[in-house]
Design an enzyme around this catalytic site. Structure first.
Site, PDB file in Angstrom:
ATOM      1  N   THR A 161       0.867  -1.175   0.000  1.00  0.00           N
ATOM      2  CA  THR A 161       0.000   0.000   0.000  1.00  0.00           C
ATOM      3  C   THR A 161       0.902   1.223   0.000  1.00  0.00           C
ATOM      4  OG1 THR A 161      -0.085   0.046   2.389  1.00  0.00           O
ATOM      5  CG2 THR A 161      -1.861  -1.125   1.284  1.00  0.00           C
TER       6      THR A 161
ATOM      7  N   TRP B 128     -19.604  14.017  11.841  1.00  0.00           N
ATOM      8  CA  TRP B 128     -18.620  13.923  10.769  1.00  0.00           C
ATOM      9  C   TRP B 128     -18.916  14.912   9.649  1.00  0.00           C
ATOM     10  CZ3 TRP B 128     -18.404   7.845  10.320  1.00  0.00           C
ATOM     11  CH2 TRP B 128     -17.543   7.364  11.316  1.00  0.00           C
TER      12      TRP B 128
ATOM     13  N   LYS C 208     -14.091  15.786  12.443  1.00  0.00           N
ATOM     14  CA  LYS C 208     -15.152  15.558  13.421  1.00  0.00           C
ATOM     15  C   LYS C 208     -15.415  16.854  14.171  1.00  0.00           C
ATOM     16  CE  LYS C 208     -16.732  11.569  15.913  1.00  0.00           C
ATOM     17  NZ  LYS C 208     -16.426  10.368  16.638  1.00  0.00           N
TER      18      LYS C 208
ATOM     19  N   GLU D 119      -5.694  -3.687  -1.221  1.00  0.00           N
ATOM     20  CA  GLU D 119      -6.140  -4.882  -0.483  1.00  0.00           C
ATOM     21  C   GLU D 119      -7.340  -5.578  -1.123  1.00  0.00           C
ATOM     22  OE1 GLU D 119      -5.367  -1.954   0.685  1.00  0.00           O
ATOM     23  OE2 GLU D 119      -4.502  -1.999   2.687  1.00  0.00           O
TER      24      GLU D 119
HETATM   25  P1  ADP Z   1      -3.502   4.058  -0.067  1.00  0.00           P
HETATM   26  O1  ADP Z   1      -4.546   3.919   1.002  1.00  0.00           O
HETATM   27  O2  ADP Z   1      -2.143   3.767   0.429  1.00  0.00           O
HETATM   28  O3  ADP Z   1      -3.629   5.306  -0.862  1.00  0.00           O
HETATM   29  P2  ADP Z   1      -4.621   2.518  -2.272  1.00  0.00           P
HETATM   30  O4  ADP Z   1      -3.945   3.023  -3.474  1.00  0.00           O
HETATM   31  O5  ADP Z   1      -4.878   1.086  -2.159  1.00  0.00           O
HETATM   32  O6  ADP Z   1      -3.729   2.842  -1.053  1.00  0.00           O
HETATM   33  O7  ADP Z   1      -5.907   3.367  -2.075  1.00  0.00           O
HETATM   34  C1  ADP Z   1      -7.112   2.888  -1.566  1.00  0.00           C
HETATM   35  C2  ADP Z   1      -7.968   4.017  -1.115  1.00  0.00           C
HETATM   36  O8  ADP Z   1      -8.165   4.974  -2.150  1.00  0.00           O
HETATM   37  C3  ADP Z   1      -9.356   3.596  -0.744  1.00  0.00           C
HETATM   38  O9  ADP Z   1      -9.410   3.020   0.530  1.00  0.00           O
HETATM   39  C4  ADP Z   1     -10.107   4.918  -0.824  1.00  0.00           C
HETATM   40  O10 ADP Z   1      -9.900   5.701   0.333  1.00  0.00           O
HETATM   41  C5  ADP Z   1      -9.440   5.607  -1.976  1.00  0.00           C
HETATM   42  N1  ADP Z   1     -10.241   5.457  -3.192  1.00  0.00           N
HETATM   43  C6  ADP Z   1     -10.098   4.562  -4.178  1.00  0.00           C
HETATM   44  N2  ADP Z   1     -11.003   4.757  -5.146  1.00  0.00           N
HETATM   45  C7  ADP Z   1     -11.764   5.813  -4.765  1.00  0.00           C
HETATM   46  C8  ADP Z   1     -12.881   6.512  -5.322  1.00  0.00           C
HETATM   47  N3  ADP Z   1     -13.395   6.196  -6.504  1.00  0.00           N
HETATM   48  N4  ADP Z   1     -13.383   7.542  -4.608  1.00  0.00           N
HETATM   49  C9  ADP Z   1     -12.876   7.894  -3.412  1.00  0.00           C
HETATM   50  N5  ADP Z   1     -11.830   7.294  -2.847  1.00  0.00           N
HETATM   51  C10 ADP Z   1     -11.279   6.257  -3.504  1.00  0.00           C
END
Ligand code: ADP
Length: 544
Positions: free
Chosen positions: A184, A443, A438, A329
């Site tokens: 990640t 929220w 918050k 994940e």
């Molecule tokens: P990191 O959390 O390290 O950035 P990832 O690249 O796996 O790792 O990103 C996953 C996160 O990206 C998701 O948990 C979410 O918060 C965000 N995310 C992914 N797609 C979207 C989307 N279409 N809209 C909003 N947030 C998104």
């Protein structure tokens, strides 16, 4: 009683076998850093992948070992990907845009034995090698003449595989064997390794190929803008060959002009990337009066998709934008925002509200919302809760046991996202749990304020963070990056937000910055923003 069907293990070598056998001549196009475009095919990639397996075996790399790649999207990278996976070796994709310390941490954690890197990273590799003693060998993704001069031993990819036979007995292992490793990005803490299995990648490819997901076909030309090192390349490395789509791999250059030219030259019909890439592309296309002649649809994910991007693509260029949600994940695709029958029957402008949501769940997955005590919350489109997911393409633990037990009592994985789910089953992310503001016990959705702020004609990018407040715990402030040459002040932004958000969501301050900091995968880096705001205090006391 067992069924009487063949128990064929779902291993990903079968995907490239299929592509080579039945779509063998279909092109795989790569663009180098210097703009040179080279053409290969699934049959040729398949042969090279088997050469890679032989070269790996000759180097003593065995099933279960981890090897790293640190490269942009290219045909060579694809051959390495399948060459490793086919023989049961775990391909670990490193992001060359991370800091040296992060790469060293990740490579050590993974125990990578071999590194195949882009020639442009030769200096970085020189710094990396002393810090990662497990790396025995360095190969560069290039031909012999392009091999960079280095103080350490290295070989060109083409020379490494050229004398190897194009035959190798792939497979023969359990479908649950590890296939790929992706960390990640670390915007939300220390990087953690997600270890995909052959089965999870195979199933993910099938799931994403549904018409209501990525809907790729043999007639598509797919531009894979999403880097292969980012979140399992959104699975496109599997789904495109699975259907025999022509695959265009853009290399390092991601600016609007380079991407536009590639789309037009190669007749791209479909592409997938994070919003920032599309923003750059649209800016270039608009400023230069260009048109898209072949592009039909794009998937946008990784962070929330601003309405302005969806509208511009749709109204000015006839391109359909489909928002997808997922995370490293989750392989990564979890939900896709396509209209169901009820939404499709609504007028276009009402459908927009759904396009802005992250969408409906893919078959094979489950999701639920819970409160902090783990109690399920209603799917009423209003009540935000922690988004939990479950299924065969969702991580069950992190590599090396990092982070401990990550599933709840029902086997659901905590995404760290806060979301609502409406009566039509559309999930809508309102925040990262860590980024939520918050205020007075309630929220405030930073993402929603950001999206609305980005709709202001002068704003290029916007970020909302919470600032500690003695009475309300936290209050939101808005950071804006303006478009080149555009002007706006705090009052303009407040007037724009007024009526579009709840009054108590109104940011207490608007700050203008030259550049909103972005993380290595193009997402707003809130950790960096918070660090930059150390010592900042709110300008005035608010009442609600
Ligand atoms: P990191 O959390 O390290 O950035 P990832 O690249 O796996 O790792 O990103 C996953 C996160 O990206 C998701 O948990 C979410 O918060 C965000 N995310 C992914 N797609 C979207 C989307 N279409 N809209 C909003 N947030 C998104």
């Amino acid at each position: 009683m067992d069924g009487l069907m063949q128990n064929v293990p779902l291993t990903v070598d079968r995907i490239i076998d299929h592509a080579a056998a039945w779509h063998g001549a279909r092109e795989v196009v790569s663009r180098d850093a210097d703009g040179h475009v080279s053409r290969s095919s699934y049959a040729a990639i398949h042969a090279d992948a088997r050469r890679v397996s032989n070269a790996l075996a000759a180097a003593g790399i065995a099933p279960g070992d981890r090897i790293a790649t640190m490269g942009w999207n290219s045909g060579r990278h694809l051959a390495a990907w399948y060459g490793a996976a086919g023989m049961g070796v775990v391909l670990h994709t490193l992001n060359p845009r991370l800091f040296l310390e992060q790469i060293a941490y990740i490579a050590n954690h993974a125990g990578d034995r071999l590194l195949i890197a882009d020639p442009s990273t030769a200096d970085l590799v020189a710094q990396l090698l002393p810090q990662v003693p497990s790396i025995e060998r360095v190969i560069f993704f290039c031909d012999g003449p392009s091999l960079p001069h280095t103080d350490y031993p290295a070989i060109a990819f083409d020379d490494w595989i050229t004398d190897e036979p194009a035959e190798f007995a792939w497979g023969g292992f359990d479908e649950n064997a590890a296939c790929g490793l992706c960390y990640t990005s670390g915007t939300t803490g220390n990087p953690k390794g997600v270890l995909y299995s052959h089965r999870s990648n195979y199933l993910h490819a099938l799931m994403t190929l549904q018409r209501d997901a990525l809907a790729l076909s043999a007639r598509d030309t797919v531009l894979l803008v999403v880097p292969m090192y980012h979140a399992n390349a959104w699975g496109v490395v599997y789904s495109a060959p699975a259907v025999g789509a022509k695959l265009v791999l853009p290399g390092q250059r991601m600016d609007g002009e380079s991407i536009y030219n590639l789309i037009e030259q190669e007749g791209v019909t479909y592409s997938a990337a994070v919003p920032t890439v599309w923003q750059m592309l649209l800016q270039y296309v608009q400023e230069n009066g260009k048109r898209f002649t072949t592009l039909e649809r794009v998937t946008i994910g990784g962070s929330a998709c601003p309405e302005s991007i969806i509208r511009t693509f749709r109204d000015e260029y006839g391109v359909d934008v489909i928002q997808g949600w997922g995370m490293t994940e989750t392989s990564p695709l979890g939900t896709v925002s396509v209209p169901n029958a009820v939404v499709a029957a609504q007028p276009a402008d009402e459908q927009m509200a759904y396009k802005l949501k992250q969408g409906r769940l893919l078959c094979g997955l489950e999701m639920k919302l819970v409160d902090d005590a783990g109690v399920r919350l209603p799917h009423d489109g209003r009540t935000p809760g922690r988004l939990m997911v479950k299924g065969p393409t969702i991580a069950s633990a992190y590599f090396g046991g990092e982070g401990g037990d990550v599933l709840d009592a029902e086997g659901f994985f905590d995404t760290g996202d806060v979301a609502t789910i409406d009566g039509e089953g559309y999930m809508h992310i309102t925040d990262r749990a860590k980024d939520v503001v918050k205020s007075g016990g309630e929220w405030i959705s930073s993402i929603e304020i950001e999206n609305i702020a980005m709709g202001h004609p002068a704003v290029a990018n916007a970020a909302v963070v919470g600032i500690a407040h003695p009475k309300w715990d936290e209050r939101p402030i808005l950071l804006c990056q303006l478009l080149p040459g555009a002007r706006a002040d705090g009052d303009d932004l407040r007037a724009w937000l007024d009526g579009r958000i709840a009054r108590w969501w109104m940011p207490d301050d608007v700050l203008f910055v030259d550049e909103i900091p972005l993380g290595p995968t193009g997402k707003i880096d809130k950790k960096a923003i918070r660090a930059g705001l150390t010592g900042y205090t709110l300008p005035f006391e608010v009442t609600r």
